[in-house]
Design an enzyme around this catalytic site. Structure first.
Site, PDB file in Angstrom:
ATOM      1  N   GLN A 104      -1.169   0.795   6.869  1.00 24.47           N
ATOM      2  CA  GLN A 104      -0.423  -0.449   6.648  1.00 24.47           C
ATOM      3  C   GLN A 104      -1.389  -1.582   6.337  1.00 24.47           C
ATOM      4  O   GLN A 104      -0.966  -2.697   6.060  1.00 24.47           O
ATOM      5  CB  GLN A 104       0.377  -0.814   7.906  1.00 24.47           C
ATOM      6  CG  GLN A 104       1.398   0.215   8.305  1.00 24.47           C
ATOM      7  CD  GLN A 104       1.858  -0.015   9.732  1.00 24.47           C
ATOM      8  OE1 GLN A 104       2.782  -0.787   9.996  1.00 24.47           O
ATOM      9  NE2 GLN A 104       1.215   0.655  10.673  1.00 24.47           N
ATOM     10  N   ASN A 105      -2.689  -1.288   6.433  1.00 26.57           N
ATOM     11  CA  ASN A 105      -3.680  -2.349   6.271  1.00 26.57           C
ATOM     12  C   ASN A 105      -3.951  -2.633   4.801  1.00 26.57           C
ATOM     13  O   ASN A 105      -3.911  -1.739   3.967  1.00 26.57           O
ATOM     14  CB  ASN A 105      -4.987  -1.960   6.962  1.00 26.57           C
ATOM     15  CG  ASN A 105      -4.795  -1.801   8.460  1.00 26.57           C
ATOM     16  OD1 ASN A 105      -3.754  -2.192   8.980  1.00 26.57           O
ATOM     17  ND2 ASN A 105      -5.759  -1.227   9.130  1.00 26.57           N
ATOM     18  N   HIS A 122       1.290  -1.216   2.264  1.00 26.51           N
ATOM     19  CA  HIS A 122       1.517  -2.660   2.135  1.00 26.51           C
ATOM     20  C   HIS A 122       0.636  -3.309   1.076  1.00 26.51           C
ATOM     21  O   HIS A 122       0.463  -4.521   1.077  1.00 26.51           O
ATOM     22  CB  HIS A 122       1.334  -3.349   3.494  1.00 26.51           C
ATOM     23  CG  HIS A 122       2.378  -2.963   4.503  1.00 26.51           C
ATOM     24  ND1 HIS A 122       2.261  -3.187   5.856  1.00 26.51           N
ATOM     25  CD2 HIS A 122       3.579  -2.357   4.347  1.00 26.51           C
ATOM     26  CE1 HIS A 122       3.336  -2.734   6.486  1.00 26.51           C
ATOM     27  NE2 HIS A 122       4.145  -2.217   5.589  1.00 26.51           N
ATOM     28  N   CYS A 133       3.821 -12.447 -15.871  1.00 27.95           N
ATOM     29  CA  CYS A 133       3.700 -11.246 -16.736  1.00 27.95           C
ATOM     30  C   CYS A 133       3.543  -9.968 -15.931  1.00 27.95           C
ATOM     31  O   CYS A 133       3.463  -8.891 -16.517  1.00 27.95           O
ATOM     32  CB  CYS A 133       2.557 -11.422 -17.737  1.00 27.95           C
ATOM     33  SG  CYS A 133       0.905 -11.291 -17.014  1.00 27.95           S
ATOM     34  N   CYS A 151      -3.251 -16.600 -13.707  1.00 28.85           N
ATOM     35  CA  CYS A 151      -3.417 -15.353 -14.449  1.00 28.85           C
ATOM     36  C   CYS A 151      -4.339 -15.572 -15.648  1.00 28.85           C
ATOM     37  O   CYS A 151      -4.103 -16.490 -16.456  1.00 28.85           O
ATOM     38  CB  CYS A 151      -2.041 -14.868 -14.906  1.00 28.85           C
ATOM     39  SG  CYS A 151      -2.085 -13.403 -15.940  1.00 28.85           S
ATOM     40  N   GLY A 191      -3.700   2.295  16.188  1.00 30.91           N
ATOM     41  CA  GLY A 191      -3.830   0.848  16.033  1.00 30.91           C
ATOM     42  C   GLY A 191      -2.659   0.160  15.362  1.00 30.91           C
ATOM     43  O   GLY A 191      -2.852  -0.814  14.641  1.00 30.91           O
ATOM     44  N   SER A 193       1.315  -1.518  16.150  1.00 30.76           N
ATOM     45  CA  SER A 193       2.296  -1.888  17.174  1.00 30.76           C
ATOM     46  C   SER A 193       3.598  -1.111  16.987  1.00 30.76           C
ATOM     47  O   SER A 193       4.471  -1.159  17.841  1.00 30.76           O
ATOM     48  CB  SER A 193       2.568  -3.392  17.126  1.00 30.76           C
ATOM     49  OG  SER A 193       2.981  -3.764  15.820  1.00 30.76           O
ATOM     50  N   GLU A 219      -2.893  -0.535  23.881  1.00 30.21           N
ATOM     51  CA  GLU A 219      -1.732  -0.922  24.705  1.00 30.21           C
ATOM     52  C   GLU A 219      -0.577   0.033  24.473  1.00 30.21           C
ATOM     53  O   GLU A 219      -0.562   0.788  23.513  1.00 30.21           O
ATOM     54  CB  GLU A 219      -1.277  -2.333  24.314  1.00 30.21           C
ATOM     55  CG  GLU A 219      -2.231  -3.402  24.772  1.00 30.21           C
ATOM     56  CD  GLU A 219      -1.896  -4.766  24.185  1.00 30.21           C
ATOM     57  OE1 GLU A 219      -0.729  -4.968  23.782  1.00 30.21           O
ATOM     58  OE2 GLU A 219      -2.819  -5.582  24.112  1.00 30.21           O
TER      59      GLU A 219
HETATM   60  P1  OAD Z   1      -0.053  -5.433  14.823  1.00 29.10           P
HETATM   61  O1  OAD Z   1      -0.904  -6.641  14.936  1.00 29.10           O
HETATM   62  O2  OAD Z   1       1.414  -5.595  14.955  1.00 29.10           O
HETATM   63  O3  OAD Z   1      -0.489  -4.368  15.940  1.00 29.10           O
HETATM   64  C1  OAD Z   1      -1.815  -4.007  16.163  1.00 29.10           C
HETATM   65  C2  OAD Z   1      -1.845  -2.931  17.234  1.00 29.10           C
HETATM   66  O4  OAD Z   1      -3.174  -2.493  17.398  1.00 29.10           O
HETATM   67  C3  OAD Z   1      -1.333  -3.379  18.603  1.00 29.10           C
HETATM   68  O5  OAD Z   1      -0.413  -2.406  19.100  1.00 29.10           O
HETATM   69  C4  OAD Z   1      -2.596  -3.421  19.466  1.00 29.10           C
HETATM   70  O6  OAD Z   1      -2.335  -3.051  20.812  1.00 29.10           O
HETATM   71  C5  OAD Z   1      -3.446  -2.377  18.792  1.00 29.10           C
HETATM   72  N1  OAD Z   1      -4.892  -2.555  18.928  1.00 29.10           N
HETATM   73  C6  OAD Z   1      -5.607  -3.705  18.998  1.00 29.10           C
HETATM   74  N2  OAD Z   1      -6.916  -3.449  19.045  1.00 29.10           N
HETATM   75  C7  OAD Z   1      -7.060  -2.098  19.001  1.00 29.10           C
HETATM   76  C8  OAD Z   1      -8.164  -1.221  19.001  1.00 29.10           C
HETATM   77  N3  OAD Z   1      -9.423  -1.651  19.048  1.00 29.10           N
HETATM   78  N4  OAD Z   1      -7.916   0.120  18.944  1.00 29.10           N
HETATM   79  C9  OAD Z   1      -6.651   0.588  18.891  1.00 29.10           C
HETATM   80  N5  OAD Z   1      -5.566  -0.202  18.882  1.00 29.10           N
HETATM   81  C10 OAD Z   1      -5.756  -1.516  18.930  1.00 29.10           C
HETATM   82  O7  OAD Z   1      -0.456  -4.702  13.453  1.00 29.10           O
HETATM   83  P2  OAD Z   1       0.339  -3.603  12.622  1.00 29.10           P
HETATM   84  O8  OAD Z   1       1.030  -2.638  13.509  1.00 29.10           O
HETATM   85  O9  OAD Z   1      -0.622  -3.067  11.619  1.00 29.10           O
HETATM   86  O10 OAD Z   1       2.758  -6.232   7.433  1.00 29.10           O
HETATM   87  O11 OAD Z   1       1.392  -4.489  11.890  1.00 29.10           O
HETATM   88  C11 OAD Z   1       2.220  -3.895  10.945  1.00 29.10           C
HETATM   89  C12 OAD Z   1       2.493  -4.831   9.818  1.00 29.10           C
HETATM   90  O12 OAD Z   1       2.990  -6.066  10.301  1.00 29.10           O
HETATM   91  C13 OAD Z   1       1.288  -5.241   8.998  1.00 29.10           C
HETATM   92  O13 OAD Z   1       0.932  -4.312   8.000  1.00 29.10           O
HETATM   93  C14 OAD Z   1       1.719  -6.512   8.392  1.00 29.10           C
HETATM   94  C15 OAD Z   1       2.231  -7.135   9.656  1.00 29.10           C
HETATM   95  O14 OAD Z   1       2.937  -8.261   9.587  1.00 29.10           O
HETATM   96  C16 OAD Z   1       2.972  -7.045   6.387  1.00 29.10           C
HETATM   97  O15 OAD Z   1       2.256  -7.992   6.153  1.00 29.10           O
HETATM   98  C17 OAD Z   1       4.122  -6.631   5.533  1.00 29.10           C
END
Ligand code: OAD
Length: 245
Positions: A104-105, A122, A133, A151, A191, A193, A219
């Site tokens: 998702q990164n 994403h 365009c 652009c 990593g 949520s 978490e």
């Molecule tokens: P989040 O910020 O929602 O969640 C990050 C997760 O990583 C949390 O559950 C933390 O507990 C965990 N975490 C933090 N540090 C860590 C570590 N060192 N090792 C393992 N886990 C760790 O991020 P995403 O789940 O990626 O979308 O969020 C999903 C989407 O929401 C993103 O792609 C973005 C965002 O808004 C869009 O922009 C469309």
């Protein structure tokens, strides 16, 4: 039931699986110094991601949205992949096309760690798309000289080449991700949520097709209750332990 040695259990499952998939989120890049979205450090000028990463926010105030992306591009450019990214690149080397990495990164750190094939659900923060365009280009300049950038082909306003809340995911990429998850015997979810859909639906999809799911997170998340194994801790420490031979 938690096994006596969950790391060893994970290593065995990886060794036994023919097909493995991994889904990563912002947490895998946390140890590279990039703030996650839902942590306190993820706030920028007190905006939440949901306030900025939307077509409505961009239509209302493209400059502020671009300032946020320009800030994140700067953080990412200065960051380096960590041991979690490298471990997944190593797993791809070992399994070849029997491994699929889905992220998702938008930071591109998996590529910089050596992963060749990355399904970017994403989009990518280094891509721009012209709203006039529709041309998509890579642009690695940090900071961008003008916000919003324009652009080079038609002079139209550029937007970041990422998926915003309320927008569909890139269709072909999503289909490949679903297919990989249906085919795999093991899905590693690291990593994330696990609250943003449709990415969050991949773990239940994997399980409904008979795969095991390992969650790696510092978490508990909404996935923790149904995951077959939860490894609590930083992905930069846990992934190398379960992947390195
Ligand atoms: P989040 O910020 O929602 O969640 C990050 C997760 O990583 C949390 O559950 C933390 O507990 C965990 N975490 C933090 N540090 C860590 C570590 N060192 N090792 C393992 N886990 C760790 O991020 P995403 O789940 O990626 O979308 O969020 C999903 C989407 O929401 C993103 O792609 C973005 C965002 O808004 C869009 O922009 C469309």
């Amino acid at each position: 039931m938690t096994p006596d040695n969950p790391i060893e259990q994970a290593r065995q499952w990886i060794a036994a699986a023919t097909r493995v998939a991994a889904l990563t989120g912002a947490g895998i890049s946390a140890e590279s110094g990039i703030p996650t979205f839902r942590s306190a450090g993820g706030l920028w000028r007190n905006f939440r991601a949901e306030d900025l990463a939307t077509p409505r926010a961009f239509a209302r105030d493209p400059k502020t949205v671009w300032e946020w992306y320009d800030w994140r591009r700067g953080l990412i450019a200065a960051a380096k992949p960590n041991l979690g990214h490298y471990a997944l690149a190593q797993l791809e080397q070992r399994l070849g096309d029997r491994f699929t990495l889905i992220t998702q990164n938008v930071d591109g750190l998996h590529n910089r760690a050596g992963s060749q094939r990355v399904l970017k659900l994403h989009g990518d923060i280094w891509w721009t798309m012209c709203i006039a365009c529709r041309e998509v280009r890579s642009d690695f300049r940090v900071p961008l000289p003008e916000l919003p950038p324009r652009c080079a082909s038609c002079g139209g306003m550029l937007r970041p080449g990422v998926v915003w809340f309320g927008e569909p995911l890139p269709g072909a990429t999503w289909e490949q991700a679903e297919e990989a998850v249906r085919q795999c015997e093991l899905l590693i979810v690291a990593g994330t949520s696990a609250v943003v859909y449709p990415a969050a639906s991949l773990a239940p999809l994997a399980q409904s097709h008979g795969a095991r799911v390992i969650e790696i997170n510092t978490e508990e998340t909404p996935l923790s209750g149904s995951a077959d194994l939860c490894l609590r801790g930083p992905s930069g420490e846990i992934l190398p332990q379960i992947i390195e031979s």
